[in-house]
Design a protein around this motif. Structure first.
Motif, PDB file in Angstrom:
ATOM      1  N   LYS A 422       0.825  -1.212   0.000  1.00  0.00           N
ATOM      2  CA  LYS A 422       0.000   0.000   0.000  1.00  0.00           C
ATOM      3  C   LYS A 422       0.858   1.260   0.000  1.00  0.00           C
ATOM      4  N   ILE A 423       1.924   1.248   0.791  1.00  0.00           N
ATOM      5  CA  ILE A 423       2.802   2.424   0.857  1.00  0.00           C
ATOM      6  C   ILE A 423       3.508   2.639  -0.475  1.00  0.00           C
ATOM      7  N   VAL A 424       3.966   1.574  -1.108  1.00  0.00           N
ATOM      8  CA  VAL A 424       4.631   1.702  -2.402  1.00  0.00           C
ATOM      9  C   VAL A 424       3.648   2.220  -3.452  1.00  0.00           C
ATOM     10  N   LEU A 425       2.436   1.687  -3.473  1.00  0.00           N
ATOM     11  CA  LEU A 425       1.424   2.163  -4.428  1.00  0.00           C
ATOM     12  C   LEU A 425       1.111   3.637  -4.199  1.00  0.00           C
ATOM     13  N   ARG A 426       0.946   4.024  -2.933  1.00  0.00           N
ATOM     14  CA  ARG A 426       0.661   5.430  -2.616  1.00  0.00           C
ATOM     15  C   ARG A 426       1.826   6.322  -3.046  1.00  0.00           C
ATOM     16  N   SER A 427       3.051   5.827  -2.863  1.00  0.00           N
ATOM     17  CA  SER A 427       4.235   6.613  -3.227  1.00  0.00           C
ATOM     18  C   SER A 427       4.359   6.757  -4.733  1.00  0.00           C
ATOM     19  N   ILE A 428       4.000   5.723  -5.478  1.00  0.00           N
ATOM     20  CA  ILE A 428       4.010   5.829  -6.944  1.00  0.00           C
ATOM     21  C   ILE A 428       3.046   6.908  -7.401  1.00  0.00           C
ATOM     22  N   GLU A 429       1.865   6.940  -6.803  1.00  0.00           N
ATOM     23  CA  GLU A 429       0.860   7.932  -7.191  1.00  0.00           C
ATOM     24  C   GLU A 429       1.284   9.352  -6.836  1.00  0.00           C
ATOM     25  N   SER A 430       2.026   9.491  -5.738  1.00  0.00           N
ATOM     26  CA  SER A 430       2.416  10.834  -5.285  1.00  0.00           C
ATOM     27  C   SER A 430       3.827  11.221  -5.723  1.00  0.00           C
ATOM     28  N   ASP A 431       4.523  10.337  -6.422  1.00  0.00           N
ATOM     29  CA  ASP A 431       5.887  10.573  -6.893  1.00  0.00           C
ATOM     30  C   ASP A 431       6.913  10.670  -5.765  1.00  0.00           C
ATOM     31  N   ALA A 432       6.595  10.090  -4.608  1.00  0.00           N
ATOM     32  CA  ALA A 432       7.589  10.022  -3.534  1.00  0.00           C
ATOM     33  C   ALA A 432       8.653   9.001  -3.914  1.00  0.00           C
ATOM     34  N   ARG A 433       9.914   9.256  -3.503  1.00  0.00           N
ATOM     35  CA  ARG A 433      11.035   8.376  -3.849  1.00  0.00           C
ATOM     36  C   ARG A 433      11.173   7.259  -2.808  1.00  0.00           C
ATOM     37  N   VAL A 434      10.912   6.006  -3.215  1.00  0.00           N
ATOM     38  CA  VAL A 434      10.959   4.888  -2.271  1.00  0.00           C
ATOM     39  C   VAL A 434      11.747   3.693  -2.856  1.00  0.00           C
ATOM     40  N   PRO A 435      12.997   3.893  -3.250  1.00  0.00           N
ATOM     41  CA  PRO A 435      13.741   2.794  -3.872  1.00  0.00           C
ATOM     42  C   PRO A 435      13.942   1.586  -2.966  1.00  0.00           C
ATOM     43  N   CYS A 436      14.236   1.815  -1.695  1.00  0.00           N
ATOM     44  CA  CYS A 436      14.480   0.688  -0.794  1.00  0.00           C
ATOM     45  C   CYS A 436      13.166  -0.019  -0.450  1.00  0.00           C
ATOM     46  N   LEU A 437      12.128   0.755  -0.158  1.00  0.00           N
ATOM     47  CA  LEU A 437      10.838   0.148   0.154  1.00  0.00           C
ATOM     48  C   LEU A 437      10.302  -0.643  -1.039  1.00  0.00           C
ATOM     49  N   SER A 438      10.371  -0.057  -2.239  1.00  0.00           N
ATOM     50  CA  SER A 438       9.845  -0.751  -3.416  1.00  0.00           C
ATOM     51  C   SER A 438      10.731  -1.928  -3.801  1.00  0.00           C
TER      52      SER A 438
END
Length: 490
Positions: A422-438
């Motif tokens: 859920k956090i990765v999907l939300r970050s994709i939509e908001s363009d937040a940078r989450v390389p380690c989480l994703s």
């Protein structure tokens, strides 16, 4: 034999602190550094701490070696690579059989083993000493990971034990890791795990700061809550994050974090090599560690500030978008974020320990992983009490089972995976940078996948290179060239 004298070579931030810690514990310390200002700082710090009687400043190697007892014990903390090579070369004409050289630097374990071979012909032991705890730990008690010839490690272990931090049960956070370069290897893996956890936390901070629009006080309170309960309880990196977020800018307007240049340079300028080595090692050991690798790539990209500015203009990269999330919805998102960060932190440990176990077996080091987990406690940057308790118990209960198949680890990973998604999907939509989480989410998707798309890769390899392939209908053959070849059309 009790060691009462030691020579410290390299009086920078870490070396100077270790010299004072040795003196604190009754050792007469002779200090040498090619930088005069470092010697002056160490002398001043010794005087301020009331330790001048035990700190002897030496201008050259002659006076340094003359001041030491028998056997001579040297400790150095230097930049990796050539500085250490130079010191070892210089020491060759001063050392005699039975002397001990302790390398407390972040050195490559292969370099450590090469130096061990150089000095062994003189009957001199070379110990690779991993030290965790930063400058504070070096001064007040670090976590330490010595590896080398057993007789030498056993000789210096009482001294290191006096210096080491104590965990909540009063146990010293130091133990004989094993032979060869095992001590520096364990510290290298430690740092790879550390980089992964730090990336997960900085990604979480951006989500709270940029996407959710929380201020420093609110974010600090979230980190504080993570440190007091749940899987991240007693996590040192989480513990320091709360106060970092609350620190106000020197101008008084806003928070310090918004003033700091987004550039981690230690990896790119080669002043810190452990992160790079840990990732190279995972490839050489054939163990996937994508959480650690993604974290490292983010650090490398961050150092390339000028290039990022040009690319930003060229590609019109947009910053993270602000979401309107309040009340119960925000509480739910923050709980998902806590689970995502905990799951990623746990899997950073799993990936690092997988590499550690594989190479320990390859090198015949016989590293005691549960003992390593006990060392990674007080004074240690990757201290994470609740998580390490769980990992330690899992090793005692089922030591031969793959980590992700151990009941408590599997239970925690399965619990956190939906939140991570859920956090990765939300970050994709908001363009937040989450390389380690994703990267961690992708790892979970393929590490246990039973029908990966790499059958397509096998077909292509066979098509252009006649590499061969096996069939799903037949028993698995581990790491063997495929039995079949097809004459692919075209």
């Amino acid at each position: 034999m009790e060691i009462t004298k030691a020579g410290v070579i390299g009086a920078g931030t870490m070396g100077g602190a270790l010299a004072l810690l040795l003196a604190d514990n009754g050792v007469e310390v002779s200090v040498h550094d090619i930088c005069e200002s470092n010697l002056q700082k160490t002398a001043a710090a010794a005087e301020a701490a009331g330790l001048s009687a035990r700190i002897n400043i030496c201008k050259d190697y002659d006076s340094l070696c003359e001041s030491l007892g028998t056997p001579k014990v040297f400790i150095f903390s230097l930049p990796n690579g050539r500085p250490g090579d130079s010191v070892v070369k210089t020491l060759e004409k001063y050392v005699t059989k039975g002397d001990i050289v302790i390398d407390a630097s972040n050195e490559n374990w292969k370099v450590t083993q090469a130096r061990q071979q150089i000095l062994s012909k003189y009957g001199v032991a070379y110990i690779g000493l991993g030290v965790s705890g930063g400058s504070y730990g070096a001064r007040n008690g670090p976590s330490m990971m010595p590896g080398g010839e057993k007789w030498a490690v056993d000789m210096v272990l009482p001294m290191l034990t006096r210096m080491a931090a104590r965990d909540d049960h009063g146990r010293p956070c130091v133990a004989n890791i094993g032979t060869g370069g095992s001590g520096h290897f364990v510290k290298m893996i430690h740092n790879g795990i550390e980089h992964g956890i730090m990336s997960a936390l900085c990604e979480a901070w951006e989500i709270m700061d940029q996407t959710l629009g929380m201020d420093g006080e609110e974010i600090g309170a979230i980190f504080d809550s993570w440190n007091t309960k749940g899987g991240l309880k007693g996590n040192f990196l989480v513990e320091i994050s709360g106060s970092i977020c609350r620190t106000k800018s020197s101008s008084g307007a806003g928070y310090m974090l918004h003033d700091i240049r987004d550039a981690v340079v230690q990896d790119a300028n080669d002043s810190e090599g452990t992160g790079s080595w840990a990732n190279v090692q995972s490839v050489e050991s054939h163990v996937p560690a994508p959480s650690l690798t993604a974290a490292h790539y983010l650090r490398i990209a961050s150092s390339q500030v000028e290039q990022r500015l040009f690319i930003n203009t060229s590609l019109d990269i947009t910053p993270p978008k602000r979401e309107k999330v309040t009340g119960a919805e925000r509480s739910a998102v923050l709980q998902e974020l806590a689970d995502a960060v905990y799951g990623t932190t746990l899997l950073c440990f799993v990936q690092g320990l997988d590499v550690l176990e594989r190479e320990s077996m390859n090198q015949n080091w016989g590293i005691d992983i549960p003992r390593v987990l006990e060392i990674w406690r007080a004074g240690c940057i990757i201290k994470s009490d609740a998580l390490l308790d769980m990992l330690h118990a899992s090793y005692l209960e089922s030591p031969q089972t793959p980590l992700l198949c151990r009941p408590q680890i599997a239970q925690d990973v399965k619990r956190c995976q939906p939140a991570l998604k859920k956090i990765v999907l939300r970050s994709i939509e908001s363009d937040a940078r989450v390389p380690c989480l994703s990267g961690t989410l992708e790892y979970l998707k393929y590490i246990g996948g039973v029908d990966l798309p790499t059958s397509f890769t096998e077909a292509q390899l066979d098509c252009f290179g006649a590499h061969g392939y096996d069939l799903k209908s037949e028993p698995v053959r581990h790491l063997l060239k495929g039995s079949y070849h097809h004459a692919w059309s075209g």
